[in-house]
Design a protein around this motif. Structure first.
Motif, PDB file in Angstrom:
ATOM      1  N   ASN A  90      56.030-112.974  34.051  1.00 43.51           N
ATOM      2  CA  ASN A  90      56.218-112.004  34.932  1.00 43.51           C
ATOM      3  C   ASN A  90      57.698-111.417  35.331  1.00 43.51           C
ATOM      4  O   ASN A  90      58.460-112.178  34.780  1.00 43.51           O
ATOM      5  CB  ASN A  90      55.342-112.358  36.302  1.00 43.51           C
ATOM      6  N   CYS A  91      57.745-110.539  36.197  1.00 47.45           N
ATOM      7  CA  CYS A  91      59.185-109.971  36.457  1.00 47.45           C
ATOM      8  C   CYS A  91      59.270-109.304  37.780  1.00 47.45           C
ATOM      9  O   CYS A  91      58.376-108.848  38.378  1.00 47.45           O
ATOM     10  CB  CYS A  91      58.948-108.767  35.353  1.00 47.45           C
ATOM     11  N   PRO A  92      60.620-109.470  38.318  1.00 43.96           N
ATOM     12  CA  PRO A  92      60.888-109.470  39.502  1.00 43.96           C
ATOM     13  C   PRO A  92      60.922-107.737  39.862  1.00 43.96           C
ATOM     14  O   PRO A  92      60.993-107.306  40.816  1.00 43.96           O
ATOM     15  CB  PRO A  92      62.172-109.888  39.761  1.00 43.96           C
ATOM     16  N   LEU A  93      61.209-107.012  38.630  1.00 43.43           N
ATOM     17  CA  LEU A  93      61.387-105.480  38.726  1.00 43.43           C
ATOM     18  C   LEU A  93      59.794-105.004  38.976  1.00 43.43           C
ATOM     19  O   LEU A  93      58.776-105.808  39.045  1.00 43.43           O
ATOM     20  CB  LEU A  93      62.043-105.144  37.527  1.00 43.43           C
ATOM     21  N   ASP A  94      59.907-103.567  39.161  1.00 40.79           N
ATOM     22  CA  ASP A  94      58.511-103.265  39.358  1.00 40.79           C
ATOM     23  C   ASP A  94      58.199-101.668  39.043  1.00 40.79           C
ATOM     24  O   ASP A  94      58.511-100.649  39.500  1.00 40.79           O
ATOM     25  CB  ASP A  94      58.533-102.890  41.156  1.00 40.79           C
ATOM     26  N   CYS A  95      57.663-101.791  37.641  1.00 47.30           N
ATOM     27  CA  CYS A  95      57.563-100.425  37.133  1.00 47.30           C
ATOM     28  C   CYS A  95      56.063-100.049  36.875  1.00 47.30           C
ATOM     29  O   CYS A  95      55.215-100.841  36.989  1.00 47.30           O
ATOM     30  CB  CYS A  95      57.825-100.646  35.502  1.00 47.30           C
ATOM     31  N   SER A  96      55.560 -98.910  37.435  1.00 45.19           N
ATOM     32  CA  SER A  96      54.170 -98.487  37.802  1.00 45.19           C
ATOM     33  C   SER A  96      53.596 -98.567  36.599  1.00 45.19           C
ATOM     34  O   SER A  96      52.190 -98.965  36.855  1.00 45.19           O
ATOM     35  CB  SER A  96      54.200 -96.889  38.050  1.00 45.19           C
ATOM     36  N   TYR A  97      54.036 -98.445  35.404  1.00 46.40           N
ATOM     37  CA  TYR A  97      53.273 -98.651  34.256  1.00 46.40           C
ATOM     38  C   TYR A  97      52.804-100.213  33.505  1.00 46.40           C
ATOM     39  O   TYR A  97      52.469-100.228  32.619  1.00 46.40           O
ATOM     40  CB  TYR A  97      53.637 -97.633  33.072  1.00 46.40           C
ATOM     41  N   CYS A  98      53.752-100.957  34.282  1.00 47.11           N
ATOM     42  CA  CYS A  98      53.699-102.082  33.730  1.00 47.11           C
ATOM     43  C   CYS A  98      52.398-102.943  33.311  1.00 47.11           C
ATOM     44  O   CYS A  98      51.580-103.164  34.374  1.00 47.11           O
ATOM     45  CB  CYS A  98      54.520-103.230  34.505  1.00 47.11           C
ATOM     46  N   ILE A  99      52.493-103.274  32.049  1.00 47.63           N
ATOM     47  CA  ILE A  99      50.958-103.819  31.750  1.00 47.63           C
ATOM     48  C   ILE A  99      50.677-105.530  32.222  1.00 47.63           C
ATOM     49  O   ILE A  99      49.980-105.952  32.107  1.00 47.63           O
ATOM     50  CB  ILE A  99      50.644-103.677  30.033  1.00 47.63           C
ATOM     51  N   LEU A 100      51.993-105.712  32.786  1.00 50.70           N
ATOM     52  CA  LEU A 100      51.879-107.461  33.076  1.00 50.70           C
ATOM     53  C   LEU A 100      51.097-107.450  34.402  1.00 50.70           C
ATOM     54  O   LEU A 100      50.832-108.452  35.007  1.00 50.70           O
ATOM     55  CB  LEU A 100      53.446-108.030  33.288  1.00 50.70           C
ATOM     56  N   GLN A 101      51.068-106.098  35.057  1.00 51.62           N
ATOM     57  CA  GLN A 101      50.498-106.374  36.577  1.00 51.62           C
ATOM     58  C   GLN A 101      48.803-106.564  36.242  1.00 51.62           C
ATOM     59  O   GLN A 101      48.307-105.889  35.595  1.00 51.62           O
ATOM     60  CB  GLN A 101      50.377-104.986  37.135  1.00 51.62           C
ATOM     61  N   THR A 142      58.049-110.651  30.369  1.00 54.06           N
ATOM     62  CA  THR A 142      59.068-110.800  31.407  1.00 54.06           C
ATOM     63  C   THR A 142      59.837-109.730  30.708  1.00 54.06           C
ATOM     64  O   THR A 142      60.111-109.296  29.819  1.00 54.06           O
ATOM     65  CB  THR A 142      59.553-111.991  31.660  1.00 54.06           C
ATOM     66  N   ASP A 143      61.165-109.500  31.744  1.00 50.65           N
ATOM     67  CA  ASP A 143      62.255-108.803  31.354  1.00 50.65           C
ATOM     68  C   ASP A 143      63.444-109.701  30.971  1.00 50.65           C
ATOM     69  O   ASP A 143      63.495-110.649  31.693  1.00 50.65           O
ATOM     70  CB  ASP A 143      62.624-107.738  32.565  1.00 50.65           C
ATOM     71  N   SER A 144      63.959-109.647  29.784  1.00 50.73           N
ATOM     72  CA  SER A 144      64.989-110.752  29.292  1.00 50.73           C
ATOM     73  C   SER A 144      66.005-111.074  30.165  1.00 50.73           C
ATOM     74  O   SER A 144      66.606-112.264  30.067  1.00 50.73           O
ATOM     75  CB  SER A 144      65.331-110.302  28.065  1.00 50.73           C
ATOM     76  N   THR A 173      65.641-105.582  27.631  1.00 54.07           N
ATOM     77  CA  THR A 173      65.789-105.789  29.242  1.00 54.07           C
ATOM     78  C   THR A 173      65.936-104.152  29.835  1.00 54.07           C
ATOM     79  O   THR A 173      66.306-103.318  28.883  1.00 54.07           O
ATOM     80  CB  THR A 173      67.144-106.300  29.609  1.00 54.07           C
ATOM     81  N   LYS A 174      65.745-104.070  30.843  1.00 56.14           N
ATOM     82  CA  LYS A 174      66.180-102.986  31.538  1.00 56.14           C
ATOM     83  C   LYS A 174      67.169-103.055  32.665  1.00 56.14           C
ATOM     84  O   LYS A 174      67.678-102.382  33.410  1.00 56.14           O
ATOM     85  CB  LYS A 174      64.946-102.055  32.370  1.00 56.14           C
ATOM     86  N   ALA A 175      67.706-104.339  32.673  1.00 56.09           N
ATOM     87  CA  ALA A 175      68.720-104.907  33.589  1.00 56.09           C
ATOM     88  C   ALA A 175      70.041-104.765  33.133  1.00 56.09           C
ATOM     89  O   ALA A 175      70.292-104.388  31.841  1.00 56.09           O
ATOM     90  CB  ALA A 175      68.218-106.275  33.977  1.00 56.09           C
TER      91      ALA A 175
HETATM   92  S1  SF4 Z   1      58.494-106.450  32.546  1.00 57.11           S
HETATM   93 FE1  SF4 Z   1      59.458-104.654  31.882  1.00 57.11          FE
HETATM   94  S2  SF4 Z   1      57.816-102.924  32.536  1.00 57.11           S
HETATM   95 FE2  SF4 Z   1      57.202-104.676  33.586  1.00 57.11          FE
HETATM   96  S3  SF4 Z   1      58.381-104.507  35.647  1.00 57.11           S
HETATM   97 FE3  SF4 Z   1      59.788-105.757  34.493  1.00 57.11          FE
HETATM   98  S4  SF4 Z   1      60.972-104.082  33.486  1.00 57.11           S
HETATM   99 FE4  SF4 Z   1      59.299-103.135  34.316  1.00 57.11          FE
END
Ligand code: SF4
Length: 362
Positions: A90-101, A142-144, A173-175
């Protein structure tokens, strides 16, 4: 970055070095000691937004599963053989399309504190398979780099993989937390890659995520420190100005990054697994991504119609290869039949390895 409101510590990892180090860095955050992380699911299940609540809680526990997992590529798609190092979920960032939701039953951010045991298992796997080339990364579950700061894992992983002859390690990453990477002896064997989208998409669909320019500046700094740099356009999102905006991102890449330092760029248009659409509608009511025409494809995922995807990929490849025709571009989670419509030839399963290794870049 610290976004945590509570840290749950599994009593089984109280004595791990990683646990002490994280707790020291998160000294201001309340701690609760637990016997079993599974008990936490009930704590958020009743909430209206358990996924959002999960992003504010960190669970430090012990990995009991396999250290390496195969990327869950959909049936019928050509796979890039990415292997997931399962240390954070899981990831602290929040992308609408994230498949981890909704991908994991536990919505909290889970950190496995027995990292040394996990890496010892990886070491054994690499040693037992000297002829196999492993592409390994932490950027699927997650995001690395999004957890760096309170949870500085990247430097440990880079140091571990830097001398592995048969592994190519990728931080995806996106960080922009790259400071801990810059002084490391990575021996040119590590790739740091950024997922990119136009700023218009970031503003609408990627909550709490670094702006495009900041990501590219972090990539430039890593290039300066000798890392190879990858890029992932995934998901590429269709909207009226997509051509202008994505072309602008490609232009920015090549203003800052030398194509000889880019082993690959991946492309993947938006995919929505069954069940994700209502989650997006509820959690991101302003998002427009679910209203484009999409049809069920491989794995039951909703995708743009094939002609639209082909057109988008062809444009992206044309812009990238306009800068350097040798930059290796591959498609993520697309069926074999679609590749020849985008490229001249259909690659054989696993052939991307040979392309990458042929380039003699490490
Ligand atoms: S794992 Fe990637 S896509 Fe999902 S919320 Fe984090 S940065 Fe966004």
């Amino acid at each position: 970055m610290n976004c945590y409101e509570i840290v749950y510590v599994d009593k089984a990892v109280l004595n791990c070095e990683v646990t002490s180090s994280v707790l020291e860095r998160l000294a201001q955050v309340p701690i609760e000691f637990i016997d079993d992380p599974r008990q936490l699911q009930d704590e958020v299940a009743w909430m209206s937004n358990p996924i959002g609540a999960g992003k504010r809680g960190l669970v430090i526990t012990k990995s009991k599963g396999k250290a390496l997992k195969t990327c869950p590529g959909a049936r019928g798609t050509l796979c890039c053989n990415y292997t997931i190092l399962d240390i954070v979920q899981n990831c602290p960032l929040d992308c609408s399309y994230c498949i981890l939701q909704g991908y994991f039953t536990n919505p909290f951010i889970v950190l496995y504190a027995n990292v040394d045991e996990v890496l010892a298992e990886v070491d054994g796997i690499l040693n037992r398979n000297p002829r196999r080339l492993f592409r390994i990364g932490t950027g699927e579950f997650t995001d690395s780099l999004a957890l760096e700061g309170p949870i500085p894992l990247a430097a440990k992983l880079v140091s571990f993989f830097a001398d592995k002859e048969n592994a190519l390690f990728e931080l995806k990453t996106k960080a922009v937390y790259v400071d801990s990477l810059l002084g490391l002896n990575h021996r040119g064997r590590i790739l740091v890659s950024w997922s990119l989208n136009p700023q218009a998409v970031i503003d609408r669909e990627e909550v709490g995520v670094a702006p495009l320019d900041a990501r590219l500046e972090a990539a430039r700094r890593c290039q300066e420190a000798g890392y190879k740099i990858g890029f992932h356009f995934d998901p590429i999102i269709y909207y009226p100005d997509w051509e202008r905006d994505y072309r602008g991102v490609v232009d920015r890449i090549f203003e800052l990054i030398d194509p000889r330092n880019i082993p690959w760029i991946s492309l993947g248009t938006l995919r929505l697994p069954p069940g994700l659409k209502p989650v997006i509608k509820k959690r991101f009511p302003y998002s427009k991504i679910i209203y484009e025409e999409m049809i069920p494809g491989a794995g039951g995922k909703l995708r743009y119609p094939k002609p639209v995807r082909v057109q988008m990929y062809r444009k992206m490849v044309e812009w990238i290869h306009g800068y350097d025709p040798d930059v290796f571009v591959y498609l993520c989670m697309e069926g074999q039949e679609l590749w020849p419509k985008v490229f001249d030839e259909r690659p054989k399963e696993g052939s991307m390895y040979f392309k990458v290794f042929d380039r003699n870049w490490w």
